[in-house]
Design a protein around this motif. Structure first.
Motif, PDB file in Angstrom:
ATOM      1  N   ARG A 144      10.062   3.637  -5.293  1.00 34.87           N
ATOM      2  CA  ARG A 144       8.723   4.208  -5.134  1.00 34.87           C
ATOM      3  C   ARG A 144       7.636   3.165  -4.924  1.00 34.87           C
ATOM      4  NH1 ARG A 144       8.488   9.707  -7.009  1.00 34.87           N
ATOM      5  NH2 ARG A 144      10.253  10.071  -8.379  1.00 34.87           N
ATOM      6  N   LEU A 145       7.650   2.116  -5.733  1.00 34.09           N
ATOM      7  CA  LEU A 145       6.574   1.136  -5.670  1.00 34.09           C
ATOM      8  C   LEU A 145       6.518   0.469  -4.302  1.00 34.09           C
ATOM      9  CD1 LEU A 145       4.289  -0.415  -7.014  1.00 34.09           C
ATOM     10  CD2 LEU A 145       5.992  -2.049  -7.838  1.00 34.09           C
ATOM     11  N   VAL A 146       7.649   0.057  -3.797  1.00 33.53           N
ATOM     12  CA  VAL A 146       7.674  -0.614  -2.494  1.00 33.53           C
ATOM     13  C   VAL A 146       7.244   0.358  -1.393  1.00 33.53           C
ATOM     14  CG1 VAL A 146       9.119  -1.854  -0.840  1.00 33.53           C
ATOM     15  CG2 VAL A 146       9.430  -2.241  -3.277  1.00 33.53           C
ATOM     16  N   ALA A 147       7.696   1.603  -1.453  1.00 33.99           N
ATOM     17  CA  ALA A 147       7.282   2.599  -0.463  1.00 33.99           C
ATOM     18  C   ALA A 147       5.780   2.843  -0.553  1.00 33.99           C
ATOM     19  CB  ALA A 147       8.048   3.899  -0.662  1.00 33.99           C
ATOM     20  N   ALA A 148       5.231   2.879  -1.760  1.00 37.00           N
ATOM     21  CA  ALA A 148       3.794   3.077  -1.929  1.00 37.00           C
ATOM     22  C   ALA A 148       3.002   1.913  -1.343  1.00 37.00           C
ATOM     23  CB  ALA A 148       3.457   3.255  -3.403  1.00 37.00           C
ATOM     24  N   VAL A 149       3.514   0.701  -1.499  1.00 37.39           N
ATOM     25  CA  VAL A 149       2.825  -0.474  -0.957  1.00 37.39           C
ATOM     26  C   VAL A 149       2.903  -0.479   0.575  1.00 37.39           C
ATOM     27  CG1 VAL A 149       2.864  -3.001  -0.879  1.00 37.39           C
ATOM     28  CG2 VAL A 149       3.061  -1.821  -3.055  1.00 37.39           C
ATOM     29  N   VAL A 150       4.032  -0.080   1.139  1.00 35.96           N
ATOM     30  CA  VAL A 150       4.137   0.050   2.593  1.00 35.96           C
ATOM     31  C   VAL A 150       3.114   1.079   3.086  1.00 35.96           C
ATOM     32  CG1 VAL A 150       5.594   0.805   4.512  1.00 35.96           C
ATOM     33  CG2 VAL A 150       6.547  -0.654   2.746  1.00 35.96           C
ATOM     34  N   GLY A 151       3.058   2.226   2.409  1.00 31.77           N
ATOM     35  CA  GLY A 151       2.083   3.256   2.770  1.00 31.77           C
ATOM     36  C   GLY A 151       0.659   2.748   2.651  1.00 31.77           C
ATOM     37  N   LEU A 152       0.377   1.975   1.620  1.00 34.36           N
ATOM     38  CA  LEU A 152      -0.954   1.388   1.458  1.00 34.36           C
ATOM     39  C   LEU A 152      -1.286   0.469   2.628  1.00 34.36           C
ATOM     40  CD1 LEU A 152      -3.477   0.981  -0.309  1.00 34.36           C
ATOM     41  CD2 LEU A 152      -2.267  -0.935  -1.391  1.00 34.36           C
ATOM     42  N   GLY A 153      -0.303  -0.309   3.073  1.00 32.88           N
ATOM     43  CA  GLY A 153      -0.526  -1.176   4.234  1.00 32.88           C
ATOM     44  C   GLY A 153      -0.860  -0.387   5.483  1.00 32.88           C
ATOM     45  N   VAL A 154      -0.135   0.721   5.704  1.00 32.96           N
ATOM     46  CA  VAL A 154      -0.419   1.579   6.865  1.00 32.96           C
ATOM     47  C   VAL A 154      -1.827   2.151   6.744  1.00 32.96           C
ATOM     48  CG1 VAL A 154       0.216   3.692   8.074  1.00 32.96           C
ATOM     49  CG2 VAL A 154       2.004   2.164   7.251  1.00 32.96           C
ATOM     50  N   ILE A 155      -2.179   2.654   5.567  1.00 39.09           N
ATOM     51  CA  ILE A 155      -3.489   3.269   5.360  1.00 39.09           C
ATOM     52  C   ILE A 155      -4.609   2.259   5.545  1.00 39.09           C
ATOM     53  CG2 ILE A 155      -4.952   4.371   3.607  1.00 39.09           C
ATOM     54  CD1 ILE A 155      -2.294   5.604   2.498  1.00 39.09           C
ATOM     55  N   VAL A 156      -4.433   1.057   5.035  1.00 39.54           N
ATOM     56  CA  VAL A 156      -5.455   0.011   5.204  1.00 39.54           C
ATOM     57  C   VAL A 156      -5.633  -0.332   6.677  1.00 39.54           C
ATOM     58  CG1 VAL A 156      -5.925  -2.447   4.781  1.00 39.54           C
ATOM     59  CG2 VAL A 156      -5.263  -0.967   2.893  1.00 39.54           C
ATOM     60  N   ALA A 157      -4.539  -0.491   7.405  1.00 39.16           N
ATOM     61  CA  ALA A 157      -4.636  -0.818   8.827  1.00 39.16           C
ATOM     62  C   ALA A 157      -5.342   0.290   9.595  1.00 39.16           C
ATOM     63  CB  ALA A 157      -3.246  -1.067   9.413  1.00 39.16           C
ATOM     64  N   VAL A 158      -4.957   1.530   9.335  1.00 38.44           N
ATOM     65  CA  VAL A 158      -5.597   2.661  10.024  1.00 38.44           C
ATOM     66  C   VAL A 158      -7.074   2.715   9.657  1.00 38.44           C
ATOM     67  CG1 VAL A 158      -5.666   5.176  10.216  1.00 38.44           C
ATOM     68  CG2 VAL A 158      -3.472   3.997  10.258  1.00 38.44           C
ATOM     69  N   GLY A 159      -7.396   2.525   8.389  1.00 38.60           N
ATOM     70  CA  GLY A 159      -8.792   2.565   7.953  1.00 38.60           C
ATOM     71  C   GLY A 159      -9.639   1.492   8.594  1.00 38.60           C
ATOM     72  N   VAL A 160      -9.117   0.277   8.658  1.00 38.47           N
ATOM     73  CA  VAL A 160      -9.873  -0.824   9.267  1.00 38.47           C
ATOM     74  C   VAL A 160     -10.034  -0.597  10.768  1.00 38.47           C
ATOM     75  CG1 VAL A 160      -9.766  -3.287   9.832  1.00 38.47           C
ATOM     76  CG2 VAL A 160      -9.296  -2.525   7.504  1.00 38.47           C
ATOM     77  N   LEU A 161      -8.978  -0.137  11.422  1.00 38.70           N
ATOM     78  CA  LEU A 161      -9.045   0.069  12.870  1.00 38.70           C
ATOM     79  C   LEU A 161      -9.805   1.334  13.252  1.00 38.70           C
ATOM     80  CD1 LEU A 161      -5.473  -1.131  13.823  1.00 38.70           C
ATOM     81  CD2 LEU A 161      -7.638  -2.334  14.152  1.00 38.70           C
ATOM     82  N   THR A 162     -10.148   2.159  12.292  1.00 34.30           N
ATOM     83  CA  THR A 162     -10.980   3.326  12.551  1.00 34.30           C
ATOM     84  C   THR A 162     -12.450   2.939  12.680  1.00 34.30           C
ATOM     85  OG1 THR A 162      -9.434   4.730  11.359  1.00 34.30           O
ATOM     86  CG2 THR A 162     -11.632   5.595  11.628  1.00 34.30           C
ATOM     87  N   LEU A 163     -12.820   1.814  12.094  1.00 33.11           N
ATOM     88  CA  LEU A 163     -14.206   1.363  12.138  1.00 33.11           C
ATOM     89  C   LEU A 163     -14.606   0.948  13.549  1.00 33.11           C
ATOM     90  CD1 LEU A 163     -14.127  -0.825   8.912  1.00 33.11           C
ATOM     91  CD2 LEU A 163     -14.975   1.525   9.144  1.00 33.11           C
TER      92      LEU A 163
END
Length: 133
Positions: free
Chosen positions: A69-88
């Protein structure tokens, strides 16, 4: 039977850093590719969005199954951060994620998929006798 040593703290932190970077990489590639469409006559198929969301789901499920779970959550966090930054909005006023339906689905989809995959309960393994029946 051999004793399997638990990974050390440095190994665990390294795994999480690599998992985050994999998520950022996939989030970046998905953001760039989510706008691709295939037009057949009047029908427009958003294959880029579908492929990106399926890719996020497959990536998270693979990390969840093989690393937890933890590693999957961190991968998901990386995807979310990238999408969030590139949405700006960029310095020149350009955007990669437009505020239409496709952009909204791409902005929210990876977060929802991450929550779903990480929160999915661990199912008990089937016994060999029950599986043979």
């Amino acid at each position: 039977m051999t004793d399997v040593a638990r990974p050390g703290l440095g190994s665990r932190i390294g795994t999480l850093v690599i998992a985050f970077l994999v998520g950022v990489l996939y989030g970046t590639l998905g953001t760039v590719g989510h706008r691709h469409v295939l037009a057949i006559g009047d029908v427009v198929l958003p294959w880029g969005l579908v492929a990106a969301l399926i890719g996020v789901a497959a990536l998270l499920v693979a990390f969840r199954v093989f690393s937890g779970r933890l590693v999957a959550a961190v991968v998901g966090l990386g995807v979310i951060v990238a999408v969030g930054v590139l949405t700006l909005t960029g310095p020149g006023g350009s955007v990669l994620v437009v505020g239409d339906l496709t952009g909204t689905i791409w902005s929210l989809g990876p977060a929802l998929i991450t929550v779903f995959v990480v929160a999915w309960p661990h199912l008990p393994a089937r016994s060999a006798a029950r599986a043979a029946a």
